[in-house]
Design a protein around this motif. Structure first.
Motif, PDB file in Angstrom:
ATOM      1  N   THR A 179      40.856  92.769  23.649  1.00 21.04           N
ATOM      2  CA  THR A 179      40.518  91.993  22.353  1.00 21.04           C
ATOM      3  C   THR A 179      39.518  92.709  21.467  1.00 21.04           C
ATOM      4  O   THR A 179      38.422  92.775  21.926  1.00 21.04           O
ATOM      5  CB  THR A 179      39.880  90.420  22.681  1.00 21.04           C
ATOM      6  N   PRO A 180      40.092  93.444  20.294  1.00 26.32           N
ATOM      7  CA  PRO A 180      39.528  94.068  19.490  1.00 26.32           C
ATOM      8  C   PRO A 180      38.393  93.447  18.855  1.00 26.32           C
ATOM      9  O   PRO A 180      38.565  92.175  18.556  1.00 26.32           O
ATOM     10  CB  PRO A 180      40.635  94.920  18.611  1.00 26.32           C
ATOM     11  N   LYS A 181      37.360  94.169  18.310  1.00 24.50           N
ATOM     12  CA  LYS A 181      36.160  93.425  17.487  1.00 24.50           C
ATOM     13  C   LYS A 181      37.139  92.850  16.189  1.00 24.50           C
ATOM     14  O   LYS A 181      36.577  91.997  15.658  1.00 24.50           O
ATOM     15  CB  LYS A 181      35.326  94.263  17.215  1.00 24.50           C
ATOM     16  N   ARG A 182      37.741  93.595  15.614  1.00 29.59           N
ATOM     17  CA  ARG A 182      38.673  92.978  14.482  1.00 29.59           C
ATOM     18  C   ARG A 182      40.217  93.257  14.612  1.00 29.59           C
ATOM     19  O   ARG A 182      40.669  94.356  15.337  1.00 29.59           O
ATOM     20  CB  ARG A 182      38.127  94.283  13.092  1.00 29.59           C
ATOM     21  N   PRO A 183      41.031  92.228  14.457  1.00 31.41           N
ATOM     22  CA  PRO A 183      42.313  92.481  14.638  1.00 31.41           C
ATOM     23  C   PRO A 183      42.956  93.684  14.045  1.00 31.41           C
ATOM     24  O   PRO A 183      42.363  94.272  13.142  1.00 31.41           O
ATOM     25  CB  PRO A 183      43.008  91.011  13.993  1.00 31.41           C
ATOM     26  N   VAL A 184      43.785  94.343  14.650  1.00 29.22           N
ATOM     27  CA  VAL A 184      44.468  95.316  13.912  1.00 29.22           C
ATOM     28  C   VAL A 184      45.654  94.738  13.131  1.00 29.22           C
ATOM     29  O   VAL A 184      46.521  93.972  13.742  1.00 29.22           O
ATOM     30  CB  VAL A 184      45.054  96.152  15.001  1.00 29.22           C
ATOM     31  N   GLU A 185      45.865  94.950  11.871  1.00 30.37           N
ATOM     32  CA  GLU A 185      46.953  94.480  10.875  1.00 30.37           C
ATOM     33  C   GLU A 185      48.148  95.119  11.104  1.00 30.37           C
ATOM     34  O   GLU A 185      48.234  96.189  11.878  1.00 30.37           O
ATOM     35  CB  GLU A 185      46.247  94.641   9.590  1.00 30.37           C
TER      36      GLU A 185
END
Length: 485
Positions: free
Chosen positions: A101-107
């Motif tokens: 689970t990345p800190k920020r979603p990868v678009e």
């Protein structure tokens, strides 16, 4: 011939293939939607054979194919940290799945940079149908073939091919053999032993990854206009050493012949590894691994032709598991072509001999090469009947068109899609400029013996005896099946 000798499990075979589709993890035995395409793996390892301790750091470069608030990698070992796009990420592991689970979603469409650090004893995790062959400890090292998840994290999508750099530190005196070209001319002394560096600049499926650590007679030279030839032989081969070398050392000659039929050789390196600790040949990218036992009957260049043909059809053209004839049938036909070049029997004679081997009511004809019954799979539909289908296609369209079909079929493959029979038949018809249902329906989809042989109504090969190479090629197929090749 006893067809029961030829039973084998499709899911355990290495090489593996409607319209062309992406081979998702679900279609290939997993359950994850990757959500990304990998471009490159950079793998940095240290291995201590005495304790079976592997420590590593792998960097993965890719691109998201959808928005990724979370994604999975295929990996068996204990992970200490994960970083995504230069920010620490949370993660969990279990049953060969590393969920990140990345800190920020990868678009969607965004760059994906993943760094995974890990340390474990890979030999404690058993192999199996879902995850691969596993990590095999040997007397002085280890072998990982068809088992990338035991030494670096990968995409679940087995058709997602990528380039790879590999650095491995092992105790001084051991050799490391892997895919691609050996850099720096050999090992470089570093703290803890010797560092071996390998690079494969041509995308490969992860199931074709090779890592062999042990004591080998390693030879490196330059052939075929600048390609690196790497051959390695286990130091315990004994009387098998000579026939193994007499076969594998002819790899450049065999590749040169295959290149005339299939198109330019797709990698910057070639060669082979012979090891008594492995039981089945596997067409690992750039250099297959051959078990010493496959040379018990003497020189077997037909085996080398088969495995090197997989560098085109199997590694480049990568089929889904239920259509492996697109790999094994093509490689068996390469044995036919090599036999013809060596004066041991023409492709037409070998095809006719296989067609004549079984009467129309024999069970060998009951299974089509496409979608064979997974509970009762014979090697004949995948290997020999697949090759006979190609001979029937050659008879139908002529040599020039036939080999143009094969060369362009390989050249047009995409790095992130699996090959399919529907894709091949559509391609063949487009190149031939006509419909070919009269070939493909009986030979690829039919569940009975085709009424017309592979050489056509008027072209039956005139052979009163088996071609000289028939038994060698047949024995190879039999042993492939017994070893779950």
């Amino acid at each position: 011939m006893d067809l029961s000798r030829r039973a084998f499990t499709m899911a355990a075979a290495l090489v593996l293939a409607g319209p062309a589709i992406s081979a998702t993890a679900k279609e290939n035995g997993g359950s994850a939607d990757d959500g990304f395409n990998v471009r490159h793996y950079a793998v940095d390892l240290s291995y201590r054979p005495d304790s079976d301790t592997l420590a590593g750091a792998t960097t993965i470069l890719g691109r998201a194919t959808r928005r990724l608030p979370q994604f999975d990698l295929h990996f068996m070992l204990t992970v200490s940290s994960v970083v995504v796009n230069n920010e620490p990420a949370t993660f969990s592991t279990g049953n060969g799945r590393l969920t990140i689970t990345p800190k920020r979603p990868v678009e969607h469409g965004g760059e994906l940079l993943v760094e995974v650090r890990y340390s474990d004893t890979p030999g404690t995790y058993p192999g199996g149908e879902e995850h691969g062959a596993g990590w095999k400890r040997t007397a002085n090292g280890a072998l990982a073939v068809f088992s990338s998840a035991w030494w670096y994290p990968t995409a679940f999508d087995v058709a997602d091919k990528a380039t790879r750099d590999l650095r491995v530190v092992v105790p001084t005196g051991l050799q490391v053999v892997a895919n691609g070209t050996l850099r720096s001319g050999g090992p470089v002394p570093v703290p803890g032993g010797d560092q071996w560096t390998w690079r494969n600049e041509v995308p490969q499926p992860n199931v074709t990854a090779l890592l062999a650590i042990g004591r080998y007679d390693l030879k490196i030279s330059t052939v075929l206009g600048g390609k690196q030839l790497v051959t390695a032989y286990g130091t315990d081969l004994g009387p098998l050493d000579a026939p193994a070398r007499a076969s594998v050392e002819r790899t450049p000659e065999i590749v040169a012949a295959l290149s005339k039929w299939f198109g330019p050789y797709p990698f910057a390196a070639l060669g082979g590894l012979v090891d008594t600790d492995y039981r089945t040949p596997v067409a690992t990218a750039t250099r297959p691994i051959y078990p010493g036992g496959f040379f018990e009957d003497g020189v077997n260049t037909s085996l080398v032709a088969h495995e090197m043909a997989h560098q085109w059809y199997g590694n480049g053209v990568y089929p889904t598991p239920n259509e492996q004839w697109l790999s094994e049938g093509f490689a068996t036909y390469a044995e036919f072509l090599w036999s013809e070049r060596e004066g041991q029997g023409t492709a037409a004679e070998l095809a006719q001999s296989n067609y004549d081997l079984y009467p129309a009511d024999h069970k060998a004809w009951k299974q089509a090469p496409v979608n064979p019954d997974p509970d009762n799979v014979l090697s004949f539909p995948i290997y020999e009947r697949g090759a006979l289908a190609l001979q029937a296609l050659r008879t139908r369209v002529g040599d020039d068109t036939f080999f143009r079909i094969l060369r362009t079929w390989f050249a047009e493959q995409k790095t992130d899609e699996a090959a399919t029979t529907a894709g091949f038949t559509a391609h063949a018809e487009r190149v031939a400029g006509s419909g070919l249902d009269d070939v493909f329906r009986p030979w690829i989809y039919g569940t009975e013996r085709p009424a017309v042989g592979p050489n056509g109504r008027l072209g039956k090969a005139k052979t009163m005896t088996k071609p000289k190479s028939f038994d060698t090629i047949d024995n190879n197929s039999t042993r492939f099946a017994a070893a779950r090749h």
